[in-house]
Design a protein around this motif. Sequence first.
Motif, PDB file in Angstrom:
ATOM      1  N   LEU B 299       0.837  -1.206   0.000  1.00 12.31           N
ATOM      2  CA  LEU B 299       0.000   0.000   0.000  1.00 12.31           C
ATOM      3  C   LEU B 299       0.871   1.255   0.000  1.00 12.31           C
ATOM      4  O   LEU B 299       0.577   2.227  -0.702  1.00 12.31           O
ATOM      5  N   THR B 300       1.940   1.232   0.771  1.00 15.20           N
ATOM      6  CA  THR B 300       2.841   2.390   0.810  1.00 15.20           C
ATOM      7  C   THR B 300       3.469   2.608  -0.557  1.00 15.20           C
ATOM      8  O   THR B 300       3.490   3.722  -1.095  1.00 15.20           O
ATOM      9  N   ARG B 301       3.987   1.531  -1.137  1.00 15.00           N
ATOM     10  CA  ARG B 301       4.653   1.606  -2.429  1.00 15.00           C
ATOM     11  C   ARG B 301       3.695   2.120  -3.509  1.00 15.00           C
ATOM     12  O   ARG B 301       4.021   3.021  -4.295  1.00 15.00           O
ATOM     13  N   LEU B 302       2.482   1.548  -3.531  1.00 14.76           N
ATOM     14  CA  LEU B 302       1.520   1.927  -4.567  1.00 14.76           C
ATOM     15  C   LEU B 302       0.990   3.354  -4.337  1.00 14.76           C
ATOM     16  O   LEU B 302       0.775   4.104  -5.295  1.00 14.76           O
ATOM     17  N   SER B 303       0.826   3.731  -3.077  1.00 19.13           N
ATOM     18  CA  SER B 303       0.385   5.102  -2.776  1.00 19.13           C
ATOM     19  C   SER B 303       1.428   6.105  -3.270  1.00 19.13           C
ATOM     20  O   SER B 303       1.091   7.169  -3.797  1.00 19.13           O
ATOM     21  N   GLU B 304       2.729   5.777  -3.080  1.00 22.19           N
ATOM     22  CA  GLU B 304       3.794   6.673  -3.544  1.00 22.19           C
ATOM     23  C   GLU B 304       3.792   6.777  -5.063  1.00 22.19           C
ATOM     24  O   GLU B 304       3.943   7.855  -5.628  1.00 22.19           O
ATOM     25  N   LEU B 305       3.591   5.647  -5.733  1.00 19.78           N
ATOM     26  CA  LEU B 305       3.613   5.668  -7.202  1.00 19.78           C
ATOM     27  C   LEU B 305       2.430   6.447  -7.761  1.00 19.78           C
ATOM     28  O   LEU B 305       2.577   7.246  -8.683  1.00 19.78           O
ATOM     29  N   LEU B 306       1.247   6.217  -7.172  1.00 17.92           N
ATOM     30  CA  LEU B 306       0.017   6.786  -7.743  1.00 17.92           C
ATOM     31  C   LEU B 306      -0.360   8.123  -7.108  1.00 17.92           C
ATOM     32  O   LEU B 306      -1.340   8.744  -7.524  1.00 17.92           O
ATOM     33  N   LYS B 307       0.419   8.565  -6.132  1.00 16.87           N
ATOM     34  CA  LYS B 307       0.219   9.876  -5.482  1.00 16.87           C
ATOM     35  C   LYS B 307      -1.173  10.006  -4.862  1.00 16.87           C
ATOM     36  O   LYS B 307      -1.826  11.047  -4.954  1.00 16.87           O
ATOM     37  N   VAL B 308      -1.637   8.918  -4.242  1.00 16.71           N
ATOM     38  CA  VAL B 308      -2.921   8.960  -3.536  1.00 16.71           C
ATOM     39  C   VAL B 308      -2.808   7.995  -2.345  1.00 16.71           C
ATOM     40  O   VAL B 308      -2.145   6.962  -2.439  1.00 16.71           O
ATOM     41  N   ASP B 309      -3.415   8.358  -1.213  1.00 14.74           N
ATOM     42  CA  ASP B 309      -3.297   7.535  -0.001  1.00 14.74           C
ATOM     43  C   ASP B 309      -4.259   6.357  -0.061  1.00 14.74           C
ATOM     44  O   ASP B 309      -5.444   6.470   0.283  1.00 14.74           O
ATOM     45  N   LEU B 310      -3.770   5.201  -0.482  1.00 12.10           N
ATOM     46  CA  LEU B 310      -4.625   4.036  -0.691  1.00 12.10           C
ATOM     47  C   LEU B 310      -5.032   3.362   0.616  1.00 12.10           C
ATOM     48  O   LEU B 310      -5.904   2.483   0.607  1.00 12.10           O
ATOM     49  N   PHE B 311      -4.395   3.753   1.726  1.00 13.34           N
ATOM     50  CA  PHE B 311      -4.788   3.182   3.008  1.00 13.34           C
ATOM     51  C   PHE B 311      -6.243   3.526   3.341  1.00 13.34           C
ATOM     52  O   PHE B 311      -6.876   2.876   4.155  1.00 13.34           O
ATOM     53  N   GLU B 312      -6.785   4.552   2.690  1.00 13.35           N
ATOM     54  CA  GLU B 312      -8.156   4.984   2.973  1.00 13.35           C
ATOM     55  C   GLU B 312      -9.210   4.204   2.192  1.00 13.35           C
ATOM     56  O   GLU B 312     -10.399   4.475   2.340  1.00 13.35           O
ATOM     57  N   TYR B 313      -8.782   3.266   1.350  1.00 12.36           N
ATOM     58  CA  TYR B 313      -9.731   2.563   0.488  1.00 12.36           C
ATOM     59  C   TYR B 313      -9.710   1.064   0.780  1.00 12.36           C
ATOM     60  O   TYR B 313      -8.689   0.530   1.219  1.00 12.36           O
ATOM     61  N   PRO B 314     -10.818   0.368   0.498  1.00 12.83           N
ATOM     62  CA  PRO B 314     -10.861  -1.088   0.762  1.00 12.83           C
ATOM     63  C   PRO B 314      -9.876  -1.838  -0.134  1.00 12.83           C
ATOM     64  O   PRO B 314      -9.804  -1.574  -1.340  1.00 12.83           O
ATOM     65  N   LEU B 315      -9.121  -2.767   0.482  1.00 12.50           N
ATOM     66  CA  LEU B 315      -8.130  -3.554  -0.253  1.00 12.50           C
ATOM     67  C   LEU B 315      -8.761  -4.333  -1.407  1.00 12.50           C
ATOM     68  O   LEU B 315      -8.124  -4.553  -2.435  1.00 12.50           O
ATOM     69  N   ASP B 316     -10.015  -4.759  -1.218  1.00 13.16           N
ATOM     70  CA  ASP B 316     -10.639  -5.584  -2.245  1.00 13.16           C
ATOM     71  C   ASP B 316     -11.590  -4.808  -3.150  1.00 13.16           C
ATOM     72  O   ASP B 316     -12.399  -5.394  -3.872  1.00 13.16           O
ATOM     73  N   GLY B 317     -11.445  -3.498  -3.121  1.00 11.97           N
ATOM     74  CA  GLY B 317     -12.192  -2.651  -4.053  1.00 11.97           C
ATOM     75  C   GLY B 317     -11.266  -2.122  -5.141  1.00 11.97           C
ATOM     76  O   GLY B 317     -10.075  -2.400  -5.141  1.00 11.97           O
ATOM     77  N   PRO B 318     -11.838  -1.353  -6.080  1.00  8.17           N
ATOM     78  CA  PRO B 318     -11.033  -0.834  -7.192  1.00  8.17           C
ATOM     79  C   PRO B 318     -10.144   0.336  -6.757  1.00  8.17           C
ATOM     80  O   PRO B 318     -10.314   0.888  -5.661  1.00  8.17           O
ATOM     81  N   LEU B 319      -9.196   0.706  -7.625  1.00  7.75           N
ATOM     82  CA  LEU B 319      -8.413   1.920  -7.402  1.00  7.75           C
ATOM     83  C   LEU B 319      -9.349   3.126  -7.464  1.00  7.75           C
ATOM     84  O   LEU B 319     -10.306   3.116  -8.240  1.00  7.75           O
ATOM     85  N   PRO B 320      -9.110   4.163  -6.659  1.00  8.09           N
ATOM     86  CA  PRO B 320      -9.943   5.377  -6.716  1.00  8.09           C
ATOM     87  C   PRO B 320      -9.507   6.253  -7.904  1.00  8.09           C
ATOM     88  O   PRO B 320      -8.782   7.231  -7.723  1.00  8.09           O
ATOM     89  N   TYR B 321      -9.965   5.864  -9.107  1.00  7.96           N
ATOM     90  CA  TYR B 321      -9.463   6.512 -10.334  1.00  7.96           C
ATOM     91  C   TYR B 321      -9.675   8.023 -10.336  1.00  7.96           C
ATOM     92  O   TYR B 321      -8.881   8.777 -10.880  1.00  7.96           O
ATOM     93  N   ASP B 322     -10.783   8.481  -9.700  1.00  8.24           N
ATOM     94  CA  ASP B 322     -11.060   9.921  -9.708  1.00  8.24           C
ATOM     95  C   ASP B 322     -10.098  10.707  -8.810  1.00  8.24           C
ATOM     96  O   ASP B 322      -9.992  11.918  -8.925  1.00  8.24           O
ATOM     97  N   LYS B 323      -9.396  10.010  -7.898  1.00  7.45           N
ATOM     98  CA  LYS B 323      -8.444  10.693  -7.019  1.00  7.45           C
ATOM     99  C   LYS B 323      -7.007  10.632  -7.556  1.00  7.45           C
ATOM    100  O   LYS B 323      -6.110  11.323  -7.059  1.00  7.45           O
ATOM    101  N   ILE B 324      -6.773   9.776  -8.525  1.00  5.09           N
ATOM    102  CA  ILE B 324      -5.406   9.612  -9.058  1.00  5.09           C
ATOM    103  C   ILE B 324      -5.111  10.769 -10.023  1.00  5.09           C
ATOM    104  O   ILE B 324      -5.918  11.069 -10.887  1.00  5.09           O
TER     105      ILE B 324
END
Lengths: 445, 445
Positions: B299-324
């Motif tokens: 989650l840390t690695r992917l949040s850094e790459l995508l510039k969005v805090d993924l810890f706030e989203y469900p692991l088994d849901g989709p990427l928050p495309y509107d926030k990326i």
Amino acid sequence: MSSSRKLHLNAFLMNTGHHEASWRHPETEPQRTTDIRYYQQLARIAEDAKLDSLFLADGYVLMGNVKYRASAGLEPFTMLSALASVTERIGLIATVSTTYNEPFHVARMFASLDHISGGRAGWNIVTSSGDATAQNFSLEAHPEHSSRYRRAREFLDVTTSLWDSWADDALVIDRQAGIFADTEKVRPIHFKGDTFSVKGPLNIPRPPQGYPVLVQAGSSENGKDFAARVAEAIFTAQQTIEDAQAFYADVKARMLQYGRSPEQLKVLPGLSPVIADSEWEAQEKEAELHRLTIPEYGLTRLSELLKVDLFEYPLDGPLPYDKIPTVDSINGNKSRFQLVVDMASRENLTIREVILRTAGGRGHLTFAGTAGQAADLIEEWFTNGAADGFNIMPPHLPGSLIDFVQKVVPELQRRGLFRTEYEGRTLRDHLGLSRPANGYWSASG
Amino acid sequence: MSSSRKLHLNAFLMNTGHHEASWRHPETEPQRTTDIRYYQQLARIAEDAKLDSLFLADGYVLMGNVKYRASAGLEPFTMLSALASVTERIGLIATVSTTYNEPFHVARMFASLDHISGGRAGWNIVTSSGDATAQNFSLEAHPEHSSRYRRAREFLDVTTSLWDSWADDALVIDRQAGIFADTEKVRPIHFKGDTFSVKGPLNIPRPPQGYPVLVQAGSSENGKDFAARVAEAIFTAQQTIEDAQAFYADVKARMLQYGRSPEQLKVLPGLSPVIADSEWEAQEKEAELHRLTIPEYGLTRLSELLKVDLFEYPLDGPLPYDKIPTVDSINGNKSRFQLVVDMASRENLTIREVILRTAGGRGHLTFAGTAGQAADLIEEWFTNGAADGFNIMPPHLPGSLIDFVQKVVPELQRRGLFRTEYEGRTLRDHLGLSRPANGYWSASG
């Protein structure tokens, strides 16, 4: 002196040898100055003799006149890393300038070399000299002496902080718990100084030796002060035992003001030895090198050092003392300038004689004689407060190194002055230097 | 395709392996990530299999979260120099940034590594990423993308001029006449550009390969253009053969505008292979690594790459495309950002699935199957305009490298796609690249 005090011997490697005519000597191989196998052979000779370390000088400019001298070779970090793979115990000392480098890179390269070699790295800290160097780094002029030393002090503060940015026990490596490192023990340094702002941490764990052994070679006032503050070994050029004793006493006394004990710094004057079974034979070997010397090269070299065009003066006359500037106006290599002027005037040398006297050791002590005579000189300096050991500068390689290790080292061992086997594994072990505690993590617990 | 066209295989080494959980795998040795003997063992495995080269990525910052990953290791120049001593033929490719280095040092280190290795050096040219890197070099912020590439182009001009500052036949070494080098064939370069002023010459003779092999890894528009202009090999991340074909055609077409022939650049997509005797077994081996993955790390690695805090989203849901953010706002690693977003959206991946899909290859193609299936994939890409070879990224080391060289390489050899013996000595020989003529001395005669 304590009977347990041991002499330290460093092999100062330089392409075909330290004598500027060595590449013309029939026993050298000047076509191999970029061949790592040649240096691997030299490293093994030095390690077989149990010498403390190998040392490489360095500069970021094509030195001297390459028309007349083998003066371009391998870069120290790459060369010493390649030598680390084929040696087990000998120390590996690289010269790196604080004037034309970034502390993050330098801290990391030394940490990497120290890991690769199992704790055998040393850093000869220099501040470089000459505008020609500056002009290879997008600057017009070489920074002035005292500003270089200010930068050097701050550079050292950054690098030691970076080495300390990992606690010695930061690596946990608990596979079950999924913890690789204890991130409470890896910290940014947030360094902010006059010249550098470096956040850290370093991206490599603390070196096996804590820090590489810190070495210094400048003998100016700034140089001696810097050495007294941080250096653990000092390479110095001294022509007489009296000068060497004065230098030795001076730097060791200066250490007290920084709260350091004199044993924490080893004073190692340069010595360029020509060894043979008789004194006459040694002198003939030295004369053979002198006969190969190219006067144009020596005149160029000496003119650059003394900042006066010596081509305009008779070779067999004296130096034009009234045309030579004062030491205050010299920017870089102040102490070598002074040493050569003093030697020439003290001994009434002609220009030709100054060239020959410096052709072998560039101002360092040269010696031609038997192994017993060499051991006498070494013992005299070592036991009379002039040296903790010597920086051996073989006039031609590998021949003069082989002569030294086969003839002089056994004599020093017989006299109980030099080790017959390595007792430790790291360069700090060889030099009797303690491993620096981590400046951050020991203080904070 | 010509039947004489041969596949190129590079071993991309990375501490315990490319899978981020590799250090937890029971067959890796995470306590040896700074032990040169471990890397010497890997180098010998790759050389015994006749691979073209070894490659090390690099950055000047502690990457990722060292709590959960073995992410601090040796520095490339020192490590590859140490590996050069224990290998004979395999190429040695170091990543070095043009953003945080001086061209004089970089030209010299590569020349030295090329001499030490007998012509086996390669330079993966990068421009670095992230403000954290800048903050290790007394800067606040990482320079902007296109200014980094402007600097990179000028940096390359300086380094190639420095390598060319010595003619190939500059060394005379005439002992009788006392001429070491022909100083008519060693010249200052007097480079003056927007960023750099470098006088030269370099203080080491021209490298055995002329220049080290120039490699590039960026796949942004600037990156592709830079590659087309100067690179001789390109490491790229491609998930599908269609994307790889488009990329391949694009960079090869761009070369024409710089007057270069397409064979002068080898396109090498990354491939992280898990190989076993059955497909089921390979998938189980891959799943074993996935089970060791630490979600917080991903989650840390992917949040850094995508510039969005993924810890706030469900692991088994989709990427928050509107926030990326859009790719235009990304400064560094633009192409990897785009690749991961495209892959997730194309395949409707959950966040957890994106983490697992990138845990092994960080966006590079991952593969689990038999040796025959791997050879099929490699052959398909190689013969259909998608690749000139592959950058092999073993998920865990040494195990996955051993699997690849013992199972896949022999299959590729049976198919006549890969060499069974080295035919030359230099990395240029292995890659079928010509030695660059000296840009100055060939032009002026």
